[in-house]
Scaffold this motif. Structure first.
Motif, PDB file in Angstrom:
ATOM      1  N   UNK A 136       0.697  -0.849  -0.070  1.00  0.00           N
ATOM      2  CA  UNK A 136      -0.359  -0.517   0.236  1.00  0.00           C
ATOM      3  C   UNK A 136       1.087   1.329   0.368  1.00  0.00           C
ATOM      4  N   UNK A 137       1.827   1.168   0.348  1.00  0.00           N
ATOM      5  CA  UNK A 137       2.863   2.620   1.199  1.00  0.00           C
ATOM      6  C   UNK A 137       3.219   2.535  -0.674  1.00  0.00           C
ATOM      7  N   UNK A 138       3.860   1.725  -0.878  1.00  0.00           N
ATOM      8  CA  UNK A 138       4.561   1.811  -2.372  1.00  0.00           C
ATOM      9  C   UNK A 138       3.937   2.229  -3.432  1.00  0.00           C
ATOM     10  N   UNK A 139       2.155   1.227  -3.267  1.00  0.00           N
ATOM     11  CA  UNK A 139       1.081   2.695  -4.213  1.00  0.00           C
ATOM     12  C   UNK A 139       0.975   3.583  -3.976  1.00  0.00           C
ATOM     13  N   UNK A 140       1.044   3.985  -2.799  1.00  0.00           N
ATOM     14  CA  UNK A 140       0.975   5.502  -2.882  1.00  0.00           C
ATOM     15  C   UNK A 140       1.889   6.366  -3.357  1.00  0.00           C
ATOM     16  N   UNK A 160      10.823  -4.995  -0.193  1.00  0.00           N
ATOM     17  CA  UNK A 160      11.982  -4.729  -0.394  1.00  0.00           C
ATOM     18  C   UNK A 160      11.943  -2.866  -0.085  1.00  0.00           C
ATOM     19  N   UNK A 161      10.560  -2.774  -1.347  1.00  0.00           N
ATOM     20  CA  UNK A 161      11.739  -1.117  -1.406  1.00  0.00           C
ATOM     21  C   UNK A 161      10.469  -0.198  -0.332  1.00  0.00           C
ATOM     22  N   UNK A 162       9.208  -0.304   0.207  1.00  0.00           N
ATOM     23  CA  UNK A 162       8.306  -0.417   1.050  1.00  0.00           C
ATOM     24  C   UNK A 162       9.434  -0.364   2.726  1.00  0.00           C
ATOM     25  N   UNK A 163       9.391  -1.733   3.075  1.00  0.00           N
ATOM     26  CA  UNK A 163       9.593  -1.796   4.511  1.00  0.00           C
ATOM     27  C   UNK A 163      11.015  -1.550   4.779  1.00  0.00           C
ATOM     28  N   UNK A 164      12.111  -1.736   4.058  1.00  0.00           N
ATOM     29  CA  UNK A 164      13.124  -2.184   4.078  1.00  0.00           C
ATOM     30  C   UNK A 164      14.187  -1.047   4.046  1.00  0.00           C
ATOM     31  N   UNK A 165      13.670  -1.046   2.467  1.00  0.00           N
ATOM     32  CA  UNK A 165      14.817   0.726   1.421  1.00  0.00           C
ATOM     33  C   UNK A 165      14.098   1.979   2.229  1.00  0.00           C
ATOM     34  N   UNK A 166      12.288   2.076   2.016  1.00  0.00           N
ATOM     35  CA  UNK A 166      12.297   3.166   2.090  1.00  0.00           C
ATOM     36  C   UNK A 166      11.626   3.140   3.748  1.00  0.00           C
ATOM     37  N   UNK A 167      11.949   2.438   4.470  1.00  0.00           N
ATOM     38  CA  UNK A 167      11.669   2.255   5.864  1.00  0.00           C
ATOM     39  C   UNK A 167      12.727   2.018   7.165  1.00  0.00           C
ATOM     40  N   UNK A 168      13.081   1.059   7.624  1.00  0.00           N
ATOM     41  CA  UNK A 168      13.726   0.362   7.706  1.00  0.00           C
ATOM     42  C   UNK A 168      15.465   0.854   7.436  1.00  0.00           C
ATOM     43  N   UNK A 169      16.231   1.138   5.944  1.00  0.00           N
ATOM     44  CA  UNK A 169      17.046   2.038   6.507  1.00  0.00           C
ATOM     45  C   UNK A 169      17.021   3.600   6.551  1.00  0.00           C
TER      46      UNK A 169
END
Length: 383
Positions: A136-140, A160-169
């Motif tokens: 949902x986050x990468x959709x918006x 990978x993109x929302x949780x880890x790349x755009x979030x955790x990192x």
């Protein structure tokens, strides 16, 4: 042992991006105490839905299991924060405040602490209070629309993109920045890390290319980096495996044409989008004439920008990964090693993923709790 050695972090246990951030901090040498939920049965639960020892995201830190519905447990966390450098949490907005562990309460005890918050939608905005997941986050944020082939629906890239790349990192980067600033100002601050923000930030170069007329933001699978181009693509080989090609620059493209054995006179117009479909069809046929290993023998270790597409069961055997130690074993469990590399303060994985509550007495003792304090916490049911 790691550039963050001496930094003390309190992690309020969660799933996905929060633990990934804490893993990165622990890999870099930070002393991370993970506050797990106390299992009423006394056996200890897991966040992986199985054996906690396989929860790789939890590696490198100690676990303290607390009942956060117990006032004594809340007071325990606040006392831990008095001497910690960082606290991280990943609940919906308002949850930590209702627990009595919001930024105001924590910073009263320690004005210099860094308070890292991880959510999908951020601390404010119309979506802030509602549930969501990576997809949902990468959709918006506009990311998901770009992923996939032409005339097909968008394809989620796992989480990978929302949780880890755009979030955790992003949270780990924010914490590192805030720690540097706190050393100058003597003051802590709150970090609002939203996965929708981080995922959008990862798209920055595409917005630049769109402004230059080099990226169609309304279509997928037609641009230079999204499988539209024949020279930036994955091709199936004769044995049903795959290779990756990224021959963007003209000198690399020339080498691709040469090594693939195709007629150079027919492949001169590299950036003419009208010819991309035909060029790709030719390359699809060419790559199916040999196995993946045969193409590796021809193209690997050249400047084509080539690599075989390896499965999770193959990656550790590749000579490059093996020589660099990209994958390591901790207690017999193969997993990616810490990254990035440092010349002096080399990061290591200090311990395997803990069982919830495994380090109750050890962790509390290190933070100044006496034996009698710990016995009182046990008696109250807080731990």
């Amino acid at each position: 042992m790691g550039p963050l050695q001496g930094i003390k972090v309190i992690e309020i246990a969660g799933i996905g991006p929060g633990p990934f951030c804490a893993m990165m901090l622990a890999d870099m040498g930070a002393d991370v105490i993970r506050i797990d939920r106390k299992d009423p049965s006394g056996r200890g639960g897991t966040t992986a839905g199985g054996n906690a020892r396989f929860d790789v995201l939890n590696r490198g830190r100690r676990s303290l299991a607390l009942d956060l519905k117990n006032p004594e447990a809340i007071e325990t966390v606040l006392k831990l924060c008095e001497t910690a450098d960082v606290i991280t949490e990943g609940f919906r907005p308002g949850v930590m405040e209702r627990l009595g562990l919001g930024p105001d309460e924590v910073m009263k005890r320690n004005p210099k602490i860094i308070y890292g918050r991880m959510t999908g939608w951020g601390q404010e905005g119309p979506y802030a209070p509602v549930a969501g997941h990576d997809i949902n986050y990468i959709a918006l944020s506009g990311v998901l629309h770009c992923l996939g082939r032409e005339d097909s629906k968008p394809v989620p890239p796992m989480n990978l993109v929302g949780d880890f790349g755009g979030g955790g990192m992003m949270l780990a980067f924010g914490i590192a920045c805030a720690l540097i600033e706190a050393n100058k100002s003597g003051k802590g601050q709150v970090i609002d890390t939203a996965m929708v923000d981080g995922a959008a930030l990862l798209m920055a170069p595409m917005y630049g290319m769109q402004a230059m007329g080099r990226w169609d933001g309304d279509k997928r699978g037609v641009n230079i980096l999204d499988t539209g181009a024949h020279f930036y693509e994955v091709y199936e080989t004769g044995d049903g495996k795959y290779v990756s090609i990224g021959s963007i620059e003209p000198q690399f493209y020339k080498l691709l044409v040469e090594k693939s054995g195709i007629d150079a006179s027919e492949f001169q117009d590299q950036h003419n989008k009208d010819k991309w479909r035909g060029y790709k069809a030719t390359l699809e046929k060419v790559f199916k004439t040999k196995t993946r290993d045969e193409w590796c023998a021809i193209m690997e270790y050249t400047d084509i920008c080539f690599a075989p597409v390896l499965s999770m069961n193959e990656v550790h055997e590749h000579p490059h990964n093996a020589e660099r130690g990209t994958f390591i074993e901790v207690n017999g469990l193969r997993q990616p090693g810490p990254a990035p590399r440092f010349s002096r303060t080399k990061p290591v994985v200090k311990r395997p993923p803990p069982l919830p509550g495994e380090h109750n007495e050890e962790a509390l003792g290190d933070y100044g709790f006496s034996a009698s304090d710990i016995e009182k916490l046990k008696a109250s049911g807080a731990i």
